[in-house]
Design an enzyme around this catalytic site. Structure first.
Site, PDB file in Angstrom:
ATOM      1  N   ARG A  55      -1.999  -2.771  -6.712  1.00 18.07           N
ATOM      2  CA  ARG A  55      -1.734  -1.378  -6.332  1.00 18.07           C
ATOM      3  C   ARG A  55      -2.850  -0.800  -5.469  1.00 18.07           C
ATOM      4  NH1 ARG A  55       0.969   1.285 -11.759  1.00 18.07           N
ATOM      5  NH2 ARG A  55       3.127   1.071 -11.069  1.00 18.07           N
ATOM      6  N   GLY A  91       7.596  -3.160 -12.148  1.00 12.89           N
ATOM      7  CA  GLY A  91       7.551  -3.431 -13.586  1.00 12.89           C
ATOM      8  C   GLY A  91       7.469  -4.900 -13.944  1.00 12.89           C
ATOM      9  N   GLY A 117       9.029   2.483 -13.094  1.00 10.85           N
ATOM     10  CA  GLY A 117       9.921   3.612 -13.375  1.00 10.85           C
ATOM     11  C   GLY A 117      10.384   4.293 -12.096  1.00 10.85           C
TER      12      GLY A 117
END
Ligand SMILES: Nc1ncnc2c1ncn2[C@@H]1O[C@H](COP(=O)(O)OP(=O)(O)OP(=O)(O)O)[C@@H](O)[C@H]1O
Ligand SMILES: O=C(O)[C@H](O)COP(=O)(O)O
Length: 394
Positions: free
Chosen positions: A36, A351, A374
């Site tokens: 990320r 996820g 999500g």
């Protein structure tokens, strides 16, 4: 994407409050997966190169409005410094006088990482006072935190009411790729939905039934569908209250001409353990005291064929309990099939599926791995994400 991006505004000399999703796994004070952080680098580098004074804000974990020492962003700032190969400062607050004092000393191109925004109770409440306090620090708001865009929080939504607000490149890319899948997909378009529970995937299955050519079901949630077909599922995951819904999904697929694929065989185990006794059984023969923990070889073969014949595949949720090697075959086979499909654009919806693809060393072979778990799910449900909505239209 119809939202303004960093390219539509002048950033030179401006203090930029950039929300990123640096919610990364950590162990013993070290970042164990920097995906990320790397995903946000294009925006960070652009802002640095174009003379912004860059404030980076993120959440880490769920500290629930309190300072939790292990959830400080200090190790993240350190990793960012290594990746950028330039000094990155870190402050132990996310707003207020101490931060303002740091900003006063910043030069164009400098980077300052703020403290975990979820240390403040106002963040998750989208408290206007906190939004204002964040906004007071800066001249411009950039949101590159796609992974947190489904949260209407002070640093993802509220702040945009007080500053010019634009998207970063990661946000732009995620919305463009996922948006194209929803609105203008190359066909045949296949969605693979796995994971643990039907309950969590109702919205996405409903949305996909209107859009896909093929819907593939796997993982623990498949056994509620198996039961809906009238078969016994033994000790497999089963949501009794969703059997009727599963039936209605299958009926709707038929009405809409969507090819609906579910497991025809399964790997069953006599215990929820890597060392359990296992066997492959046909889906109508799951023994009453065994549980299905992975899809079987015939199922894998069919799913592979569908994938190879698709132009676009979106995948969310593992096919089995992939954390245990004994039950990782189905998930691995799907990942390998996607990796080898030459004319197929492959989108991994964050996820656990993203974690699985990483685990099997196949991440490089996918076309797009979403940084949002999500968030990508909610996006594919067709929901408007608050963090996106808050940004200025073009
Ligand atoms: N047959 C099965 N029986 C029991 N658990 C299963 C089975 N297949 C998969 N799972 C479990 O489902 C879990 C993943 O499902 P979950 O819905 O939580 O995640 P996901 O769909 O990837 O979404 P996200 O991680 O984004 O929340 C994994 O931990 C996996 O072990
Ligand atoms: O990890 C994620 O999916 C995002 O960072 C959002 O985190 P959250 O579920 O704690 O809001």
């Amino acid at each position: 994407m119809n939202k303004k991006t960093v390219k539509d505004v002048d950033v030179k000399g401006k203090v930029v409050f950039c929300r990123v999703d640096f919610n990364v796994p950590m162990q013993d004070g070290k970042v164990t997966d920097d995906t990320r952080i790397r995903a946000a680098l294009p925006t960070i580098q652009y802002l640095i190169e174009n003379g912004a004074k860059l404030l980076l804000a993120s959440h880490l974990g769920r500290p629930k409005g309190q300072v939790v020492e292990e959830l400080r962003l200090t190790p993240v700032a350190k990793r960012l410094e290594e990746l950028l190969n330039k000094p990155v400062k870190k402050v132990d607050e996310a707003y207020g006088e101490a931060v303002k004092a740091e900003i006063a000393n910043m030069q164009e191109g400098d980077v300052l990482v703020l403290e975990n925004v979820r240390f403040y109770p106002g963040e998750e409440k989208n408290d206007p006072e906190l939004s204002k306090a964040f906004a007071e620090l800066a001249d411009l708001y950039v949101n590159d935190a796609f992974g947190a865009a489904h949260r209407a929080h002070a640093s993802t939504a509220g702040i945009a009411e007080h500053l010019p607000a634009v998207a970063g490149f990661l946000m732009e890319k995620e919305i463009n790729v996922l948006g194209k899948a929803l609105e203008n997909p190359d066909r045949p378009f296949t969605a693979i939905i796995g994971g643990a529970k039907v309950k969590d995937k109702i919205g996405v299955i409903e949305s996909l039934l209107d859009r896909v050519d093929n819907l593939i079901i796997g993982g623990g949630l498949a056994y509620t569908f198996v039961k809906a077909l009238g078969h016994e599922v033994g000790k497999s995951l089963l949501e009794e209250d969703k059997i009727e819904l599963a039936k209605s999904f299958m009926d709707r697929a038929k009405e809409k001409g969507v090819n609906f694929y579910m497991p025809v065989d399964a790997v069953v185990a006599d215990d929820f353990s890597n060392d359990a006794n296992t066997k492959v059984v046909s889906i109508d023969s799951i023994p009453s005291d065994w549980e299905a923990l992975d899809i079987g070889p015939k199922t894998i073969e069919t799913y592979n064929e569908v994938i190879q014949n698709s132009k676009l595949v979106v995948w969310n949720g593992p096919m089995g309990v992939f954390e245990m090697d004994t039950f990782a075959n189905g998930t691995k086979a799907v990942a390998e099939s996607l990796a080898s499909a030459e004319n197929t654009y492959t989108v991994i919806g964050g996820g656990d599926s993203a974690a699985a693809v990483e685990k099997f060393g196949l991440a490089e072979k996918m076309d797009h791995i979403s940084t949002g778990g999500g968030a990508s799910l909610e996006f594919m449900e067709g929901k408007v994400l608050p963090g996106v909505k808050a940004l200025e239209n073009k």
